[in-house]
Design an enzyme around this catalytic site. Structure first.
Site: not given
Length: 180
Positions: A7, A165, A168, A171
């Site tokens: 996360t 996001g 990654c 994410t």
């Protein structure tokens, strides 16, 4: 079965406000996305404290409960609750096995709490953890430095997670932002 993890959590104090953002992705092992809408950022202690976790989901829930208990025990004193929790986490053989990190904040204090006993307050009022943490941290620092008069804490937190996001794979763009 493997661990559920991965996360990104980002937190910022900016212009007298504070915000924390987290994405919703839960990954099983390194290959399968199991959930897109997990809520990893929460308000605690009558809505006066924000907490976000990165790491194993089950471990994080254990830590949330433990931290909330420390907040109650120390009447909402964030620094004291974090230090006492870190001491307990590091000193307990079973708790040391927990694989998670926490960012906790109130209107005046922002802290990273880890199982190695670390309680770290950043110099610049920005923290990020998790698989996309480095990307979110870099984005947040750039936004705060170069666009701070145009953006709120909430907007910086959301934009930092969106950038993480984009980069990654652990994410996603299902971003939850909480603010105080």
């Amino acid at each position: 079965m493997g661990n559920f993890h991965a996360t990104t959590i980002f937190a910022i104090h900016h212009n007298g406000k504070c915000a924390m953002a987290g994405d919703g992705q839960v990954t099983f092992g390194n290959a399968v996305v199991m959930k897109h809408t997990a809520r990893k950022v929460r308000k605690l202690f009558q809505g006066k404290v924000l907490a976000g976790f990165a790491g194993s989901v089950a471990d994080a829930f254990t830590l949330f409960e433990m931290f909330e208990g420390k907040l109650e025990e120390y009447n909402g004193n964030l620094q004291r609750a974090a230090v006492e929790m870190a001491k307990q986490w590091r000193g307990d053989k079973m708790l040391r096995q927990l694989e998670a990190m926490l960012i906790v904040m109130d209107e005046t204090t922002l802290l990273l709490v880890s199982g190695t006993g670390e309680v770290i307050e950043p110099d610049d009022g920005i923290l990020a953890i998790g698989s996309g943490g480095h990307y979110a941290l870099a984005a947040g620092r750039a936004l705060k430095r170069h666009a701070s008069e145009h953006l709120t804490a909430k907007e910086i937190a959301k934009a930092s997670l969106e950038i993480a996001g984009d980069i990654c794979v652990y994410t996603n763009h299902n971003i939850i932002v909480e603010e105080l």
